[in-house]
Motif scaffolding. Sequence first.
Motif, PDB file in Angstrom:
ATOM      1  N   HIS A  17      -5.113  -1.629  -6.712  1.00  0.00           N
ATOM      2  CA  HIS A  17      -7.189  -1.132  -6.093  1.00  0.00           C
ATOM      3  C   HIS A  17      -6.511   0.732  -5.921  1.00  0.00           C
ATOM      4  O   HIS A  17      -5.961   0.289  -4.379  1.00  0.00           O
ATOM      5  CB  HIS A  17      -7.195  -2.217  -4.785  1.00  0.00           C
ATOM      6  CG  HIS A  17      -6.787  -3.477  -4.885  1.00  0.00           C
ATOM      7  ND1 HIS A  17      -7.909  -3.891  -5.984  1.00  0.00           N
ATOM      8  CD2 HIS A  17      -6.006  -4.588  -4.398  1.00  0.00           C
ATOM      9  CE1 HIS A  17      -7.457  -5.625  -6.134  1.00  0.00           C
ATOM     10  NE2 HIS A  17      -6.033  -5.890  -5.198  1.00  0.00           N
ATOM     11  N   VAL A  63      -2.342  -1.027  -3.787  1.00  0.00           N
ATOM     12  CA  VAL A  63      -2.867  -0.879  -2.735  1.00  0.00           C
ATOM     13  C   VAL A  63      -2.505   0.999  -3.051  1.00  0.00           C
ATOM     14  O   VAL A  63      -1.804   0.874  -2.619  1.00  0.00           O
ATOM     15  CB  VAL A  63      -3.425  -0.891  -1.433  1.00  0.00           C
ATOM     16  CG1 VAL A  63      -4.492   0.174  -0.491  1.00  0.00           C
ATOM     17  CG2 VAL A  63      -3.464  -2.401  -1.311  1.00  0.00           C
ATOM     18  N   ALA A  68      -7.899  -2.405   2.811  1.00  0.00           N
ATOM     19  CA  ALA A  68      -7.933  -3.275   1.458  1.00  0.00           C
ATOM     20  C   ALA A  68      -8.426  -3.926   2.010  1.00  0.00           C
ATOM     21  O   ALA A  68      -9.195  -4.665   1.295  1.00  0.00           O
ATOM     22  CB  ALA A  68      -7.254  -2.724   0.463  1.00  0.00           C
ATOM     23  N   ALA A 127       0.657  -1.277  -0.208  1.00  0.00           N
ATOM     24  CA  ALA A 127       0.010  -0.187  -0.232  1.00  0.00           C
ATOM     25  C   ALA A 127       0.682   1.089   0.001  1.00  0.00           C
ATOM     26  O   ALA A 127       1.893   1.067   0.342  1.00  0.00           O
ATOM     27  CB  ALA A 127      -1.280   0.433   1.642  1.00  0.00           C
TER      28      ALA A 127
END
Length: 220
Positions: free
Chosen positions: A91, A61, A185, A5
């Motif tokens: 994402h 992410v 996420a 992320a």
Amino acid sequence: MLLLAVDTATPAVTVALHDGRDTVAESNQVDARRHGELLLPSVDRVLAEAGLKLDALTGIVVGVGPGPYTGLRVGLATATTFAAVLGIPVHGLCTLDGLAYAAGAAGIEGPFTVATDARRKEVYWARYEDPLTRVGEPAVDRPADIAEQVAGVPAVGQGARLYPQVFTDARDPEHQSAAALAALAAHRLEAGLDFLPPAPLYLRRPDAQVPKNYKVVTPQ
């Protein structure tokens, strides 16, 4: 599952690895002017701390904002490039949603407000019923113009700290955390929920614009 992320939509340059259950490694630095310099070394650092390489990742992410143009594009460009090279999904999540999820981990149940610094004496903000439920879409406004809407509830984020006369109950977290974004996420993946595309959520036009009455000079 192993998620990387990243979020550069705020002054925080934040990176984390998450295995679907817990944060494996993370790096958090606050420097509004050095997103491009700090992000890749931060990725290298968390991978080294975890003893892993990029090819171990199963997904990326990324915080899509809202945020200023210059910083926001650093994280998005990095995330989409990694995903394309590795052939894994990317994402997108609203940066404010990541802060709201972190607020829940800090014990704030809701309702509350998330506000980040939008510069120009404005904030990016949204209201939340709880750490997983945003009310409406993110917006950008002058704090004085939304005073009635945010009155009487706690607020998290740097924007709340900057304008205490409006956000009278400012609390931690102040800065974005990729660890919280990754945990959100993982929750959404497990629940089969959708994500945002990895496209920037600016909410307003970039500062740089073509001057009015611009004359184009071409060869005759």
